[in-house]
Write a protein that holds these residues in place. Sequence first.
Motif, PDB file in Angstrom:
ATOM      1  N   PHE A  10      30.656  22.838 -22.485  1.00 15.22           N
ATOM      2  CA  PHE A  10      31.264  21.640 -21.883  1.00 15.22           C
ATOM      3  C   PHE A  10      32.582  21.908 -21.164  1.00 15.22           C
ATOM      4  O   PHE A  10      32.955  21.177 -20.244  1.00 15.22           O
ATOM      5  CB  PHE A  10      31.492  20.562 -22.953  1.00 15.22           C
ATOM      6  CG  PHE A  10      30.234  20.058 -23.604  1.00 15.22           C
ATOM      7  CD1 PHE A  10      29.115  19.748 -22.842  1.00 15.22           C
ATOM      8  CD2 PHE A  10      30.161  19.895 -24.983  1.00 15.22           C
ATOM      9  CE1 PHE A  10      27.951  19.287 -23.438  1.00 15.22           C
ATOM     10  CE2 PHE A  10      29.000  19.436 -25.598  1.00 15.22           C
ATOM     11  CZ  PHE A  10      27.887  19.141 -24.821  1.00 15.22           C
TER      12      PHE A  10
ATOM     13  N   ILE B  45      30.257  16.963 -20.021  1.00 14.93           N
ATOM     14  CA  ILE B  45      30.103  16.259 -21.303  1.00 14.93           C
ATOM     15  C   ILE B  45      29.147  15.075 -21.114  1.00 14.93           C
ATOM     16  O   ILE B  45      28.267  14.827 -21.954  1.00 14.93           O
ATOM     17  CB  ILE B  45      31.472  15.768 -21.840  1.00 14.93           C
ATOM     18  CG1 ILE B  45      32.390  16.955 -22.142  1.00 14.93           C
ATOM     19  CG2 ILE B  45      31.292  14.912 -23.099  1.00 14.93           C
ATOM     20  CD1 ILE B  45      33.851  16.583 -22.366  1.00 14.93           C
TER      21      ILE B  45
ATOM     22  N   VAL C  24      32.536  17.515 -29.095  1.00 14.32           N
ATOM     23  CA  VAL C  24      33.034  18.358 -28.006  1.00 14.32           C
ATOM     24  C   VAL C  24      34.343  19.022 -28.426  1.00 14.32           C
ATOM     25  O   VAL C  24      35.149  18.424 -29.137  1.00 14.32           O
ATOM     26  CB  VAL C  24      33.190  17.525 -26.712  1.00 14.32           C
ATOM     27  CG1 VAL C  24      34.169  16.389 -26.879  1.00 14.32           C
ATOM     28  CG2 VAL C  24      33.588  18.378 -25.535  1.00 14.32           C
TER      29      VAL C  24
ATOM     30  N   ALA D 147      38.270  13.272 -21.304  1.00 13.57           N
ATOM     31  CA  ALA D 147      37.166  13.985 -21.970  1.00 13.57           C
ATOM     32  C   ALA D 147      37.048  13.524 -23.429  1.00 13.57           C
ATOM     33  O   ALA D 147      35.944  13.276 -23.934  1.00 13.57           O
ATOM     34  CB  ALA D 147      37.413  15.490 -21.913  1.00 13.57           C
TER      35      ALA D 147
ATOM     36  N   ALA E 111      33.834  11.312 -25.150  1.00 13.73           N
ATOM     37  CA  ALA E 111      33.110  11.744 -26.346  1.00 13.73           C
ATOM     38  C   ALA E 111      33.163  10.658 -27.417  1.00 13.73           C
ATOM     39  O   ALA E 111      32.119  10.218 -27.938  1.00 13.73           O
ATOM     40  CB  ALA E 111      33.710  13.051 -26.870  1.00 13.73           C
TER      41      ALA E 111
END
Length: 434
Positions: A317, A324, A336, A352, A356
């Motif tokens: 990722f 992702i 992640v 990010a 997630a």
Amino acid sequence: MDSAITGLHAREILDSRGNPTVEVECTLMSGMVARAAVPSGASTGSREAVELRDGDKTRFRGKGVTHAVANVNGEIAAALMGSDVRQQAVIDHTMIALDGTANKGRLGANALLGVSLAVARAAAMHSGLALFQYLGGPGATRLPVPHMNILNGGVHAHWQGADFQEFMIAPFGASNFHQALEWGSEIYQTLRDLLEDKQLSVGVGDEGGFAPHVSSNEEPFELITQAIQQAGLRPGTDVGIACDPASSEFFKDGHYRLRREGRVLTAIEMVDYWDKLAQHYPLVLLEDGMAQDDWEGWKLLNQRLGSRIELVGDDIFCTNPEIIARGIKENIANAVLIKLNQIGTLTETIAATRLARNHGWGAFVSHRSGETVDSFIADMTVALDSGHLKTGAPARGERVEKYNQLLRIEEQLGNAASYAGASAYVRPPVVAML
Ligand SMILES: C=C(OP(=O)(O)O)C(=O)O
Ligand SMILES: [Mg+2]
């Protein structure tokens, strides 16, 4: 305006491996100065943002960062002069646009990240808040489970030991962060005694864990389980084990090549291997169990183990929201790894993490194998409430500085502090739930 940037100054410093890296100072109109430094990986994902290195073999074997430094002191400083440091997202997007590439290869992710972190720290100072409070607000009160890497292998031990890169202890059963760290230290020292008794080396790898010449990749799990017990703790109840084999490093031509065992495994056999380990040892988290280019293998792994343990994607990722999103859609993992320098700005790192978490995935914050004493990720982990982080052994300055910062944060929060414990995981350990 006191919070306006009046100076950005970068310099080349050394990291924990003795390689150059970027350090940035951000000066404000008020006269306040904040500093940040950039880490660097060894087992890097192929889709990481580009770390700009000079390539001049006459200096630092080509690893100098004078171009990245010049980019901060030149173009980036010119573009950001007068900007309000409290506008983190605006500043980060200004740098992304200025770079103009998809992988930050023109100005360098190391240049952008140094500025991004120094700006955040300057904004916190200007606001009169601790960094974790500035980044996380009043809700930032939960201390993470420290995942301490006490046995190193793979590329971090120059392939002298186990094929798997990181064997970590996770004291999720502790009552608070300082107890977790104390347990980690006890287990680390006990493991040293155990290795000495077996006449195995107690020299350390890049992240401060011991790097013994073990006879199989399973032996470290056995040794660590013993060390937990000999330290007077209960494996699986007080302390779990986590592993990052960094399998992209031994995945070649569609197969997993375990040199320590003289075996070559298919993806399904690799999944069987992890399944067996998870049945024998208190494995709570497996990172990069499959290689970055083996999406099919990842799917198999998630089908087999995804309901039981946390499966974290690192190389696959690269903290990149676009990748992702694909992983979430294809259901290939359940967590992640979060590394600031894989993507290159704080704003994208937060995006990010949010992506997630919003999809029910875990977010596991990480240092790099090449580190400095900058403890930014300690504050960031609390701010993002990610519940767990890994930042090496409970030994060596550049590693313990992060753990020590978490001790300070816990002390500052006093009665308001809580400890993530078993709830750190997207798949909480079964024992702890009983
Ligand atoms: C921390 C790691 O190592 P590196 O920084 O070498 O990528 C990792 O693989 O998770
Ligand atoms: Mg990893």
